[in-house]
Design an enzyme around this catalytic site. Structure first.
Site, PDB file in Angstrom:
ATOM      1  N   HIS A   1     -85.134 -94.380  42.299  1.00 38.26           N
ATOM      2  CA  HIS A   1     -86.456 -94.367  42.939  1.00 38.26           C
ATOM      3  C   HIS A   1     -86.558 -93.406  44.118  1.00 38.26           C
ATOM      4  CE1 HIS A   1     -84.328 -97.015  45.718  1.00 38.26           C
ATOM      5  NE2 HIS A   1     -85.248 -96.700  46.604  1.00 38.26           N
TER       6      HIS A   1
HETATM    7  C1  UD1 Z   1     -88.719 -98.084  50.177  1.00 34.45           C
HETATM    8  C2  UD1 Z   1     -87.727 -97.587  51.215  1.00 34.45           C
HETATM    9  C3  UD1 Z   1     -86.395 -97.295  50.543  1.00 34.45           C
HETATM   10  C4  UD1 Z   1     -85.901 -98.486  49.771  1.00 34.45           C
HETATM   11  C5  UD1 Z   1     -86.982 -98.904  48.777  1.00 34.45           C
HETATM   12  C6  UD1 Z   1     -86.555-100.124  47.997  1.00 34.45           C
HETATM   13  C7  UD1 Z   1     -88.743 -96.348  53.068  1.00 34.45           C
HETATM   14  C8  UD1 Z   1     -88.867 -95.013  53.691  1.00 34.45           C
HETATM   15  N1  UD1 Z   1     -88.186 -96.367  51.839  1.00 34.45           N
HETATM   16  O1  UD1 Z   1     -88.926 -96.998  49.278  1.00 34.45           O
HETATM   17  O2  UD1 Z   1     -85.436 -96.986  51.549  1.00 34.45           O
HETATM   18  O3  UD1 Z   1     -84.716 -98.152  49.085  1.00 34.45           O
HETATM   19  O4  UD1 Z   1     -88.177 -99.196  49.501  1.00 34.45           O
HETATM   20  O5  UD1 Z   1     -87.400-100.381  46.927  1.00 34.45           O
HETATM   21  O6  UD1 Z   1     -89.126 -97.325  53.653  1.00 34.45           O
HETATM   22  N2  UD1 Z   1     -95.440 -99.114  45.406  1.00 34.45           N
HETATM   23  C9  UD1 Z   1     -96.071 -99.984  44.576  1.00 34.45           C
HETATM   24  N3  UD1 Z   1     -95.953-101.317  44.826  1.00 34.45           N
HETATM   25  C10 UD1 Z   1     -95.219-101.808  45.866  1.00 34.45           C
HETATM   26  C11 UD1 Z   1     -94.596-100.893  46.721  1.00 34.45           C
HETATM   27  C12 UD1 Z   1     -94.684 -99.560  46.472  1.00 34.45           C
HETATM   28  O7  UD1 Z   1     -96.741 -99.586  43.619  1.00 34.45           O
HETATM   29  O8  UD1 Z   1     -95.149-103.038  46.034  1.00 34.45           O
HETATM   30  C13 UD1 Z   1     -95.533 -97.658  45.129  1.00 34.45           C
HETATM   31  C14 UD1 Z   1     -96.629 -96.996  45.920  1.00 34.45           C
HETATM   32  O9  UD1 Z   1     -97.215 -96.014  45.122  1.00 34.45           O
HETATM   33  C15 UD1 Z   1     -95.898 -96.321  47.053  1.00 34.45           C
HETATM   34  C16 UD1 Z   1     -94.547 -95.991  46.407  1.00 34.45           C
HETATM   35  O10 UD1 Z   1     -94.307 -97.047  45.482  1.00 34.45           O
HETATM   36  O11 UD1 Z   1     -96.570 -95.200  47.522  1.00 34.45           O
HETATM   37  C17 UD1 Z   1     -93.430 -95.926  47.387  1.00 34.45           C
HETATM   38  O12 UD1 Z   1     -93.379 -97.113  48.180  1.00 34.45           O
HETATM   39  P1  UD1 Z   1     -92.798 -97.068  49.675  1.00 34.45           P
HETATM   40  O13 UD1 Z   1     -92.794 -98.408  50.265  1.00 34.45           O
HETATM   41  O14 UD1 Z   1     -93.490 -95.991  50.434  1.00 34.45           O
HETATM   42  O15 UD1 Z   1     -91.303 -96.561  49.488  1.00 34.45           O
HETATM   43  P2  UD1 Z   1     -90.230 -96.936  48.379  1.00 34.45           P
HETATM   44  O16 UD1 Z   1     -90.060 -95.757  47.479  1.00 34.45           O
HETATM   45  O17 UD1 Z   1     -90.521 -98.240  47.752  1.00 34.45           O
END
Ligand code: UD1
Length: 419
Positions: free
Chosen positions: A228
């Site tokens: 991811h």
């Molecule tokens: C975050 C952490 C990462 C961790 C990961 C675990 C940061 C910088 N990164 O990354 O260190 O390893 O979590 O999973 O904090 N999204 C959804 N549903 C959700 C959450 C996210 O659809 O419940 C999608 C959204 O489009 C979002 C993208 O995933 O923009 C990324 O989510 P985000 O929380 O920004 O970072 P992660 O890649 O999940």
């Protein structure tokens, strides 16, 4: 006298770490009636999907959060700013003695910054104080500042008053960065506390049967994949190189891939569908190619733990999974150029393969044939890290209501064998 602690969760790995701390606080409150902890659980809402959040609260029997900030997804700056703005209100309302943040996600750094920029008020005498900030999993460094998590770690550590570490490399990193020895507490790994506590329960999961991975009641050979990180899935060229290697491995052994929403989006937007069979769409396949990775929904904690425990090999770009496989004695191939968790390499359970296809295939062949020979576990990864954290906080003088001090002073790093 009651000690008031706010714990922060936001993203998937946070829930696993805080579960151990919630258990240790409950245990301490049962045993020590004179020194109770008032615990406030704050969920920032960084992860909000049922599969990314609710499933973990259910599996880990976490209490419902006392406060939900609903920050949702956004750019890093906007997400962090929203967290700061909303968490400041919580601090002003709750006046905690200490705020405990875990790991390296945006929720960790956002809340850490808010703590150190907010004056709380002691209701007894109206004096103002800044709460203590405690960081669990402090000191880990990949030395790669292009990783958002590395920035979050550095900033959180330099703001923290008490730093709880999981491995020796973290102690060395913090000392080298000029953090006072008195602030560093080598306590072990709360993620492993949770794993050890849930391992037996996870064996009851039906996930191996659901994914048809059993033959005569025994698990057949399979690999698990998680991917991811933006550096891997947002960059089309890197993603293509990874898939070239993974496609090759999928010809030798089934690969089960519980996909993060970010990765699913990238797959949908890309030309890479031929690598996958999409089992989330009731068996409907994305293409007719033969070498396919089995794309399954993001799993809850217990199902994923069961799957990982029975895998012959795990391929991942996650940090926590490198640690979990070390305890499970499952070979781990890390699809990154570096790791902030070098103890997993020293233990012989983890190899860094980067994104070069030949290096990934070489690592897979080596790990798959050799397996793991080490039966040691890293120091203090013994299921008691959260207890050590709670004991340390209870024994400390914290600013605010019960102990009117403006700065926090802890004890020296515990030397190995001292506990
Ligand atoms: C975050 C952490 C990462 C961790 C990961 C675990 C940061 C910088 N990164 O990354 O260190 O390893 O979590 O999973 O904090 N999204 C959804 N549903 C959700 C959450 C996210 O659809 O419940 C999608 C959204 O489009 C979002 C993208 O995933 O923009 C990324 O989510 P985000 O929380 O920004 O970072 P992660 O890649 O999940």
């Amino acid at each position: 006298m009651a000690l008031k602690i706010i714990s922060v969760v936001g993203a998937r790995p946070n829930f696993i770490k805080i579960a151990a701390i919630c258990d240790a606080i409950n245990e301490s409150n049962k045993v020590l009636s004179s020194e109770t902890i008032e615990h406030v659980l704050v969920h920032t809402g960084q992860h909000y999907d049922v599969s990314m959040s609710d499933a973990f609260f259910r599996d880990l029997e976490l209490p419902k959060p006392d406060v939900f900030l609903e920050v949702g997804s956004a750019s890093h700056s906007v997400q962090t700013a929203r967290i700061m703005e909303r968490f400041e209100q919580v601090l002003l309302r709750e006046n905690p003695n200490c705020v405990l943040v875990v790991g390296d996600v945006n929720s960790t750094v956002g809340c850490a910054l808010a703590v150190k920029k907010t004056s709380c008020t002691d209701p007894n005498d109206n004096s103002e104080y800044i709460p203590a900030l405690a960081h669990v999993e402090a000191g880990l460094r990949s030395f790669d500042r292009a990783m958002p998590e590395e920035i979050n770690r550095i900033v959180t550590d330099c703001l923290s008053d008490v730093l709880f570490t999981t491995e020796e490399s973290a102690n060395r990193n913090l000392l080298r960065e000029g953090i006072a020895k008195e602030k560093i507490h080598f306590v072990g790994n709360v993620m492993i506390d949770t794993l050890l506590r849930h391992r037996v329960k996870a064996e009851k999961s039906t996930i191996l049967r659901d994914f048809q991975l059993l033959r005569n009641g025994v698990a057949m050979p399979f690999a698990v994949l998680t991917l991811h990180r933006p550096a891997n899935v947002d960059d089309q060229e890197t993603f293509a190189r990874l898939l070239q290697a993974l496609g090759e491995i999928a010809r030798r052994i089934p690969i089960i891939f519980p996909a993060h929403p970010r990765t699913l989006k990238r797959i949908r937007d890309s030309q890479f569908a031929e690598y996958f069979v999409d089992e989330r769409l009731s068996g409907r396949e994305l293409s007719q190619s033969t070498a396919r990775i089995r794309l399954v929904p993001a799993l809850g904690y217990l199902d994923f733990l069961c799957l990982m425990s029975h895998a012959n090999v795990v391929l991942t770009d996650s940090g926590g999974i490198q640690e979990e496989t070390t305890i499970l004695q499952v070979p781990c191939i890390t699809l990154r150029e570096n790791t902030e968790r070098p103890v997993t390499i020293e233990q012989g359970t983890n190899v860094l393969a980067g994104s070069d296809p030949s290096s990934i295939i070489r690592a897979f062949t080596g790990m798959f044939q050799k397996g793991i020979n080490s039966h040691q576990r890293p120091e203090y990864w013994d299921g008691n890290a959260a207890r050590r954290i709670v004991t340390t906080l209870l024994q400390s003088s914290l600013p605010g209501k019960s102990n009117p001090r403006t700065s926090w002073a802890g004890e020296a790093i515990a030397e190995p064998g001292q506990r």
